[in-house]
Scaffold this motif. Structure first.
Motif, PDB file in Angstrom:
ATOM      1  N   VAL A 186       9.483 -38.046 -47.706  1.00  0.00           N
ATOM      2  CA  VAL A 186       9.260 -39.449 -47.913  1.00  0.00           C
ATOM      3  C   VAL A 186       8.294 -39.834 -49.022  1.00  0.00           C
ATOM      4  N   GLY A 187       8.721 -40.758 -49.818  1.00  0.00           N
ATOM      5  CA  GLY A 187       8.014 -41.148 -50.858  1.00  0.00           C
ATOM      6  C   GLY A 187       6.684 -41.858 -50.446  1.00  0.00           C
ATOM      7  N   VAL A 188       5.398 -41.750 -51.021  1.00  0.00           N
ATOM      8  CA  VAL A 188       4.312 -42.419 -50.645  1.00  0.00           C
ATOM      9  C   VAL A 188       3.591 -42.828 -51.869  1.00  0.00           C
ATOM     10  N   TYR A 189       3.267 -44.278 -51.978  1.00  0.00           N
ATOM     11  CA  TYR A 189       2.315 -44.683 -53.185  1.00  0.00           C
ATOM     12  C   TYR A 189       1.095 -44.760 -53.098  1.00  0.00           C
ATOM     13  N   ILE A 190       0.525 -43.701 -53.618  1.00  0.00           N
ATOM     14  CA  ILE A 190      -0.980 -43.199 -53.298  1.00  0.00           C
ATOM     15  C   ILE A 190      -1.849 -44.122 -54.048  1.00  0.00           C
ATOM     16  N   GLY A 191      -1.540 -44.832 -55.066  1.00  0.00           N
ATOM     17  CA  GLY A 191      -2.519 -45.747 -55.964  1.00  0.00           C
ATOM     18  C   GLY A 191      -1.824 -46.168 -57.187  1.00  0.00           C
ATOM     19  N   GLY A 192      -2.627 -46.871 -58.092  1.00  0.00           N
ATOM     20  CA  GLY A 192      -2.079 -47.570 -59.166  1.00  0.00           C
ATOM     21  C   GLY A 192      -2.213 -49.038 -59.171  1.00  0.00           C
ATOM     22  N   VAL A 193      -2.586 -49.559 -60.158  1.00  0.00           N
ATOM     23  CA  VAL A 193      -2.857 -51.053 -60.321  1.00  0.00           C
ATOM     24  C   VAL A 193      -1.566 -51.883 -59.941  1.00  0.00           C
ATOM     25  N   HIS A 194      -0.437 -51.313 -59.993  1.00  0.00           N
ATOM     26  CA  HIS A 194       0.757 -51.954 -59.836  1.00  0.00           C
ATOM     27  C   HIS A 194       1.339 -51.482 -58.383  1.00  0.00           C
ATOM     28  N   ARG A 195       0.791 -50.773 -57.611  1.00  0.00           N
ATOM     29  CA  ARG A 195       1.298 -50.592 -56.311  1.00  0.00           C
ATOM     30  C   ARG A 195       1.326 -51.931 -55.404  1.00  0.00           C
ATOM     31  N   ALA A 196       2.495 -52.166 -55.083  1.00  0.00           N
ATOM     32  CA  ALA A 196       3.062 -53.460 -54.404  1.00  0.00           C
ATOM     33  C   ALA A 196       2.625 -53.767 -53.009  1.00  0.00           C
ATOM     34  N   CYS A 197       2.321 -52.664 -52.185  1.00  0.00           N
ATOM     35  CA  CYS A 197       2.053 -52.985 -50.806  1.00  0.00           C
ATOM     36  C   CYS A 197       0.833 -52.591 -50.296  1.00  0.00           C
ATOM     37  N   ALA A 198       0.109 -53.041 -49.384  1.00  0.00           N
ATOM     38  CA  ALA A 198      -0.788 -52.437 -48.620  1.00  0.00           C
ATOM     39  C   ALA A 198      -0.289 -51.234 -47.781  1.00  0.00           C
ATOM     40  N   GLN A 199      -1.291 -50.221 -47.624  1.00  0.00           N
ATOM     41  CA  GLN A 199      -0.910 -48.754 -47.135  1.00  0.00           C
ATOM     42  C   GLN A 199      -1.982 -48.752 -45.932  1.00  0.00           C
ATOM     43  N   PRO A 200      -1.982 -49.357 -44.722  1.00  0.00           N
ATOM     44  CA  PRO A 200      -2.798 -49.108 -43.524  1.00  0.00           C
ATOM     45  C   PRO A 200      -2.598 -47.862 -43.150  1.00  0.00           C
ATOM     46  N   ALA A 232       9.611 -45.878 -49.176  1.00  0.00           N
ATOM     47  CA  ALA A 232       9.434 -47.195 -48.687  1.00  0.00           C
ATOM     48  C   ALA A 232       8.189 -47.690 -49.334  1.00  0.00           C
ATOM     49  N   CYS A 233       8.110 -49.199 -49.562  1.00  0.00           N
ATOM     50  CA  CYS A 233       7.005 -49.875 -50.085  1.00  0.00           C
ATOM     51  C   CYS A 233       5.808 -49.450 -49.331  1.00  0.00           C
ATOM     52  N   ALA A 234       5.702 -49.564 -47.964  1.00  0.00           N
ATOM     53  CA  ALA A 234       4.584 -49.255 -47.257  1.00  0.00           C
ATOM     54  C   ALA A 234       4.889 -47.930 -46.493  1.00  0.00           C
ATOM     55  N   ALA A 235       3.952 -46.955 -46.258  1.00  0.00           N
ATOM     56  CA  ALA A 235       4.060 -45.698 -45.613  1.00  0.00           C
ATOM     57  C   ALA A 235       4.451 -46.128 -44.087  1.00  0.00           C
ATOM     58  N   PRO A 236       5.554 -45.672 -43.522  1.00  0.00           N
ATOM     59  CA  PRO A 236       5.714 -46.243 -42.056  1.00  0.00           C
ATOM     60  C   PRO A 236       4.893 -45.518 -41.049  1.00  0.00           C
ATOM     61  N   SER A 237       4.892 -46.301 -39.964  1.00  0.00           N
ATOM     62  CA  SER A 237       3.954 -45.980 -38.724  1.00  0.00           C
ATOM     63  C   SER A 237       4.430 -44.775 -38.311  1.00  0.00           C
TER      64      SER A 237
END
Length: 352
Positions: free
Chosen positions: A153-167, A133-138
């Motif tokens: 679960v796939g998690v976007y850990i970084g990168g200049v083109h990461r598209a969603c905030a990850q609170p 998912a674009c943002a890690a779920p709650s």
């Protein structure tokens, strides 16, 4: 451009950001004692009023407040552009501007957060279903999805083109998922192929491209380690579709991914590559035995044929990366378990 500021001030961002039309028309946005000058046509979104609003970096906007734990984010987004997130972090105010090379977009690191208590090697050994998912779920969403057939679960850990905030993506969150039996697919969305329209691209010079790959890997390792993912983990570079009929473009991508692989291996991590079956994966297959490039350890291929298996068909022969592959078999769609709906991509993994 990034800033973490503890005193009242004035930030003028318009001069450094790309406005779609009127770069000279500006407006002033005030928040927590700060005044930000931004392009006048940017929407200003109050996250306190709507905490489910997705903080995304693929269109121009100013976001004020903390991103909510349950953002409503589409898994498929466009290329990142200029956007601003202004959020409270304790007594501090953090301003995050998307678009900085190798910045970990909207990653919030509070100096008072305790170190991760659970460390792990990801994604580990696993065969079966997973999602990204674009943002890690709650945590509540992850617990609800324990009732699904997914265990990765796939998690976007970084990168200049990461598209969603990850609170939600913190060391504590990672540790909690590991304890509950989830496997994680750490994914880094950095520079893209030079023959694409992405804002930040790999340089055509092959030596420079290889260096850029090493730089991206170094940042990815730092982000993974911060989250508690130890050496031995596979980190996947997200290389979106590009024209493999453009030989210089393909050569630059392969050089970049070679640098990525070399740096990860030197630091005792393992190299993964995500790409479409008909572009990046095809290039990797074509060059599987080409000693001019460093072959990644794992591949994750996007082929939306609806088949929950790791059969790569005409794109990926069975003797290439056997036991080291993930198939993204379905693109962005809603799935619901125990009353919780998330927009996801579906994957099948065979990792031994």
């Amino acid at each position: 451009m990034r800033a973490s500021i503890a005193a009242v001030g004035v930030l003028t961002l318009a001069a450094t950001l790309t406005s779609p039309a009127n770069a000279t028309a500006e407006r002033t946005v005030s928040y927590r004692g700060y005044e930000l000058s931004v392009p006048a046509d940017w929407p200003v979104i109050d996250l306190t009023a709507d905490p489910t609003q997705c903080v995304r970096f693929d269109h121009n906007a100013v976001y004020l407040g903390k991103p909510g734990a349950d953002q409503r984010c589409a898994v498929r987004t466009g290329p990142t552009t200029d956007a601003v997130l202004v959020e409270p972090v304790g007594e501090r105010t953090r301003v995050t501007v998307s678009g900085e090379k190798y910045a970990s977009l909207a990653t919030r690191v509070d100096e008072n957060v305790a170190p991760a208590k659970v460390r792990s090697v990801q994604p580990g050994v696993y065969s079966g279903l997973g999602f990204d998912a674009c943002a890690a779920p709650s945590q509540a969403a992850m617990d609800a999805w324990l009732g699904s057939g997914h265990r990765t679960v796939g998690v976007y850990i970084g990168g200049v083109h990461r598209a969603c905030a990850q609170p939600n993506l913190t060391p504590g969150w990672v540790g909690a998922q590991v304890k509950k039996g989830w496997h994680l697919i750490p994914t880094y969305v950095g520079l893209q192929a030079p023959c694409t329209s992405f804002q930040y691209r790999i340089e055509p010079d092959l030596n420079r491209a290889r260096t850029q790959g090493r730089e991206a890997a170094a940042d990815a390792i730092a982000q993974a380690a911060r989250l508690g993912m130890d050496p031995g983990s596979v980190i996947y570079n997200d290389m979106e579709a590009y024209n493999i009929g453009d030989p210089p473009c393909s050569a630059a991508v392969l050089a970049f991914l070679s640098g990525w692989t070399d740096q990860l291996r030197e630091r005792n991590y393992r190299s993964g590559v995500y790409s479409s079956a008909s572009s990046g994966i095809t290039d990797l297959v074509r060059n599987h035995d080409n000693r001019a490039y460093s072959r990644p350890d794992h591949v994750w291929f996007a082929w939306w044929n609806g088949q929950a298996n790791v059969d790569g068909g005409r794109f990926l022969p069975g003797d290439r990366w056997a036991g080291q592959r993930i198939h993204q078999f379905l693109g962005g769609h809603d799935e619901s378990y125990n009353g919780v709906t998330i927009n996801v991509d579906s994957n099948f993994l065979d990792l031994r």
